[in-house]
Scaffold this motif. Structure first.
Motif, PDB file in Angstrom:
ATOM      1  N   HIS A  83       0.841  -1.201   0.000  1.00 24.19           N
ATOM      2  CA  HIS A  83       0.000   0.000   0.000  1.00 24.19           C
ATOM      3  C   HIS A  83       0.875   1.249   0.000  1.00 24.19           C
TER       4      HIS A  83
ATOM      5  N   GLY B 218      -7.595   2.727  -1.026  1.00 24.63           N
ATOM      6  CA  GLY B 218      -6.750   1.789  -1.760  1.00 24.63           C
ATOM      7  C   GLY B 218      -6.570   0.471  -1.052  1.00 24.63           C
ATOM      8  N   ALA B 219      -7.265   0.284   0.078  1.00 26.10           N
ATOM      9  CA  ALA B 219      -7.202  -0.981   0.809  1.00 26.10           C
ATOM     10  C   ALA B 219      -8.601  -1.544   0.978  1.00 26.10           C
TER      11      ALA B 219
ATOM     12  N   LEU C 110      -5.100   1.455   6.808  1.00 29.57           N
ATOM     13  CA  LEU C 110      -4.416   1.819   5.566  1.00 29.57           C
ATOM     14  C   LEU C 110      -5.183   2.893   4.802  1.00 29.57           C
TER      15      LEU C 110
ATOM     16  N   HIS D 120      -2.884  -1.056  -4.947  1.00 33.20           N
ATOM     17  CA  HIS D 120      -4.190  -1.315  -4.335  1.00 33.20           C
ATOM     18  C   HIS D 120      -4.106  -2.690  -3.680  1.00 33.20           C
ATOM     19  N   VAL D 121      -4.416  -2.764  -2.394  1.00 35.04           N
ATOM     20  CA  VAL D 121      -4.263  -4.021  -1.673  1.00 35.04           C
ATOM     21  C   VAL D 121      -5.615  -4.568  -1.248  1.00 35.04           C
TER      22      VAL D 121
END
Length: 513
Positions: free
Chosen positions: A286, A312-313, A309, A291-292
């Motif tokens: 991240h 994007g998580a 996070l 993008h996780v």
């Protein structure tokens, strides 16, 4: 203050790539090569001529560096004499001796003189070869010298860990260098046949060796010592008759030029991401702009990590022992660029005579079958040239630990699963790698210590670096092997264990409390 890095064999293909790699990391580079090699004409470096088969020349080089006040923080022993491809009965003994002096004695003396001067935090990286791992006909001197260099890498790593100096090596496969080109020109190498033998279907570029060395010599690899990182495109992972890759009509473009880096963020899926190593891996990707997607059977823990996070998580509760939950999770995820199989459980430390089928099955179901099932779900969603699967192994899969029979078996299975996938998926443009942690400070290890199942003071004495690792150490290794910088790492295992796997002596590896 800029680190000073010394590179031997600097005028050759890998050497020049190393100069670019290390300069790009902000280092001041000292370039060393044979008289007449052209090293003195290399731009942007401090250059010296030196024959590494000659001890007086090596000692003179280091006295000169001392007089100039040049303190080396990273030594890369890259220089070597190449194979002659001569049958045993026609091998010149003088050349055999010269090969050993150049490829073994020279790197040892360079390492010894560097270690005498290096402060804590210094690093040494040796360029070995797959020829030192696998037998090759008509390469006796070269292969023996590289095997010797690999052994020396491990033993020096154990001896010098207490000095705060790390020693590692890479084991390249075929690299497109002037040395390999000369073998082809002399009819000693058929590069079209070589490409068919490599699951990735091509030779490596010199910059792919340089980036692997750059990582091993960097602070990001601070818990990696005594490791031999294969950078071979999957060569060692292929073990059957026939070709590993369909014939190429022309020299593959990626063999000549580094492909452009992906412009869009990658989608990275991490299992067991709720706590410990998995959470650290998610944070590293991240932080790198990816993008996780965090998977974990603990819905509350994985949701909390994703919330920490932020944008994007994404958190998805998922038990990797339940096929329907895996199918649902990957259906929701869509395209996958990187899969990190981290989910695992420890075994009950029960003696073999007392272990039952259910306990064994539970460990294998989570640690091995779960990883396979997630890989099976992810592969159809991966893009050629971009997809990577990273499996978390363990030192227990390399050096079995009684009575941890189920755990060690599951992690040994992970290593060979990685290799099988590398051989199968290489022609599809997908890569795999295993990262094998040693003892890491995680909630799981803390629980084992609280239960009296592990003695961390005793463990520290068994680790050459004298301490347990951090989850972030594993995260950095996983991030590297999944990155474009590791584009020729395929099927390989990278130990991140403070030197545990390199230590083969009796007694303690460290005297640190």
């Amino acid at each position: 203050m800029r680190r000073i890095s010394l590179v031997t064999g600097a005028a050759g293909g890998i050497g020049r790539a190393l100069i670019a790699e290390l300069s790009g990391r902000g280092d001041r580079v000292i370039a060393v090569d044979l008289p007449g090699s052209g090293v003195l004409d290399l731009p942007g470096v401090t250059a010296f001529e030196c024959d590494l088969s000659d001890e007086p020349q090596i000692l003179t080089l280091w006295r000169t560096l001392d007089a100039l006040g040049l303190a080396v923080g990273l030594l890369v022993n890259n220089a070597a004499m190449g194979p002659t491809m001569a049958p045993t009965t026609r091998t010149d003994l003088a050349h055999f001796r010269l090969t050993l002096r150049t490829n073994v004695n020279g790197p040892f003396l360079m390492a010894r003189e560097a270690a005498r001067r290096m402060p804590k935090g210094g690093a040494i990286v040796n360029t070995a070869s797959l020829a030192g791992v696998l037998g090759n006909p008509c390469r006796n001197a070269y292969a023996a010298s590289k095997a010797a260099l690999i052994s020396m890498t491990r033993s020096l790593a154990c001896e010098w860990a207490a000095r705060g100096i790390r020693v590692n090596a890479i084991a390249p496969g075929y690299v497109r260098t002037p040395m390999v080109a000369a073998l082809e020109a002399e009819g000693k190498a058929d590069l079209s046949a070589v490409r068919r033998r490599i699951p990735m279907g091509r030779l490596a570029r010199a910059d792919e060796m340089a980036s692997a060395i750059g990582f091993l010599g960097s602070p990001e690899a601070r818990y990696v010592t005594g490791a031999i990182l294969g950078v071979d495109g999957g060569w060692m992972s292929f073990n059957q008759p026939g070709d590993a890759h369909p014939p190429a009509d022309a020299v593959p473009a990626a063999e000549i030029t580094r492909p452009a880096a992906p412009e869009s963020p990658r989608r990275v899926v991490i299992t067991g991401a709720g706590t410990g190593i998995g959470a650290a891996i998610a944070a590293r990707f991240h932080g790198g702009g990816d993008h996780v997607v965090l998977l974990d059977r603990d819905a509350e823990a994985v949701a909390a990590r994703a919330a920490e996070l932020g944008e994007g998580a994404q958190a998805i509760p998922c038990d990797v022992t339940r096929d329907e939950e895996i199918a649902d999770a990957f259906a929701r995820i869509g395209a996958v660029d990187v899969l990190v199989n981290n989910a695992a459980i420890a075994d009950p430390f029960t003696p073999g005579l007392e272990q039952d089928f259910a306990a064994l099955d539970r460990t294998l179901s989570v640690n091995l079958t779960g990883a396979f099932a997630c890989a099976q779900a992810a592969i159809p969603a991966m893009t050629a040239g971009r997809g990577v699967i990273v499996n978390l192994g363990s030192i227990a899969g390399l050096v079995p630990m009684a009575p941890r029979h189920p755990y060690g078996a599951s992690k040994a299975g992970i290593d060979i699963l990685t290799r099988c996938l590398a051989a199968e998926l290489g022609p599809m443009g997908l890569r795999t790698a295993t990262v094998a942690p040693g003892y890491i400070r995680t909630p799981g290890v803390a629980a084992l210590e609280a239960d009296g199942r592990v003695d961390t003071a005793q463990i520290r004495r068994r680790i050459p670096m004298g301490d347990l690792g951090r989850p972030e150490d594993i995260a950095e290794a996983v991030f590297f092997v999944a990155s474009p910088a590791a584009s020729y790492v395929n099927g390989t295992l990278l130990s991140v264990d403070g030197g545990w796997n390199a230590f083969g002596s009796a007694g303690d590896a460290s005297d640190r409390a």
